[in-house]
Design a protein around this motif. Sequence first.
Motif, PDB file in Angstrom:
ATOM      1  N   ILE A  18      10.386  -7.816   7.139  1.00 23.54           N
ATOM      2  CA  ILE A  18      10.698  -6.630   6.326  1.00 23.54           C
ATOM      3  C   ILE A  18       9.540  -6.328   5.381  1.00 23.54           C
ATOM      4  O   ILE A  18       9.138  -5.174   5.228  1.00 23.54           O
ATOM      5  N   ALA A  19       8.972  -7.367   4.772  1.00 20.17           N
ATOM      6  CA  ALA A  19       7.829  -7.185   3.869  1.00 20.17           C
ATOM      7  C   ALA A  19       6.636  -6.600   4.626  1.00 20.17           C
ATOM      8  O   ALA A  19       5.974  -5.673   4.135  1.00 20.17           O
ATOM      9  N   HIS A  20       6.376  -7.120   5.815  1.00 24.59           N
ATOM     10  CA  HIS A  20       5.262  -6.628   6.632  1.00 24.59           C
ATOM     11  C   HIS A  20       5.446  -5.144   6.978  1.00 24.59           C
ATOM     12  O   HIS A  20       4.532  -4.331   6.811  1.00 24.59           O
ATOM     13  N   PHE A  26       4.319   1.911   3.714  1.00 27.89           N
ATOM     14  CA  PHE A  26       4.060   2.458   2.385  1.00 27.89           C
ATOM     15  C   PHE A  26       2.646   2.161   1.893  1.00 27.89           C
ATOM     16  O   PHE A  26       2.329   2.393   0.736  1.00 27.89           O
ATOM     17  N   LYS A  27       1.808   1.631   2.797  1.00 32.45           N
ATOM     18  CA  LYS A  27       0.404   1.353   2.499  1.00 32.45           C
ATOM     19  C   LYS A  27       0.250   0.494   1.236  1.00 32.45           C
ATOM     20  O   LYS A  27      -0.451   0.859   0.290  1.00 32.45           O
ATOM     21  N   LEU A  28       0.928  -0.655   1.266  1.00 29.63           N
ATOM     22  CA  LEU A  28       0.901  -1.596   0.153  1.00 29.63           C
ATOM     23  C   LEU A  28       0.364  -2.940   0.633  1.00 29.63           C
ATOM     24  O   LEU A  28       0.365  -3.228   1.831  1.00 29.63           O
ATOM     25  N   ASN A  31       1.158  -9.180   0.825  1.00 30.29           N
ATOM     26  CA  ASN A  31       1.467 -10.337  -0.014  1.00 30.29           C
ATOM     27  C   ASN A  31       2.175  -9.920  -1.302  1.00 30.29           C
ATOM     28  O   ASN A  31       3.087 -10.605  -1.764  1.00 30.29           O
ATOM     29  N   HIS A  32       1.761  -8.810  -1.884  1.00 31.45           N
ATOM     30  CA  HIS A  32       2.412  -8.312  -3.099  1.00 31.45           C
ATOM     31  C   HIS A  32       3.849  -7.886  -2.807  1.00 31.45           C
ATOM     32  O   HIS A  32       4.755  -8.149  -3.607  1.00 31.45           O
ATOM     33  N   VAL A  33       4.041  -7.243  -1.667  1.00 36.02           N
ATOM     34  CA  VAL A  33       5.391  -6.806  -1.271  1.00 36.02           C
ATOM     35  C   VAL A  33       6.287  -8.029  -1.074  1.00 36.02           C
ATOM     36  O   VAL A  33       7.401  -8.084  -1.595  1.00 36.02           O
ATOM     37  N   VAL A  57      11.277  -3.710  -3.920  1.00 31.44           N
ATOM     38  CA  VAL A  57       9.845  -3.910  -4.055  1.00 31.44           C
ATOM     39  C   VAL A  57       9.455  -3.136  -5.306  1.00 31.44           C
ATOM     40  O   VAL A  57       9.342  -1.915  -5.282  1.00 31.44           O
ATOM     41  N   GLU A  58       9.300  -3.876  -6.399  1.00 30.32           N
ATOM     42  CA  GLU A  58       8.924  -3.267  -7.669  1.00 30.32           C
ATOM     43  C   GLU A  58       7.514  -3.723  -7.999  1.00 30.32           C
ATOM     44  O   GLU A  58       7.294  -4.887  -8.311  1.00 30.32           O
ATOM     45  N   LEU A  59       6.564  -2.795  -7.904  1.00 29.89           N
ATOM     46  CA  LEU A  59       5.161  -3.077  -8.165  1.00 29.89           C
ATOM     47  C   LEU A  59       4.614  -2.043  -9.138  1.00 29.89           C
ATOM     48  O   LEU A  59       5.109  -0.916  -9.190  1.00 29.89           O
TER      49      LEU A  59
END
Length: 129
Positions: A18-20, A26-28, A31-33, A57-59
């Motif tokens: 899901i993170a990948h 969303f072009k993020l 690893n941060h996601v 995903v709060e960045l």
Amino acid sequence: MVKLEFLSMAVTPTMPMIAHLTAQRFKLNENHVKQAMFEREDIGSTVVAPGISIPHVELANIKTQGLFLIKDKQQLVLVLIVDKLHPDEQLIKILQGLLEEQSLEKLSNITSEQAFKILIEGVENRVVR
């Protein structure tokens, strides 16, 4: 503007998957996601109903905020992508509207990106003023 993404899968997605996918769409930074998702899950479960979860995903300082609906035959994952310093108010209102019981039921019946966008438009018209 809130970005909406939809993906139907044949397999149940794992959190790293899901993170990948979220990072890609969303072009993020992946690893941060992944870190943001695991940190949020450590606070408490993001499961809102049987078979439905809303990982966050709060960045800081992200360009695109939105919702990413990932669905397989057994579960539905609605990923919330939000700037933690400047959350999009429209996005938050849409999410609140989706958490109503009737909207969750409709969400679980979504089978296409077009149907997802139509549902979001309906919720948006009801809750965003």
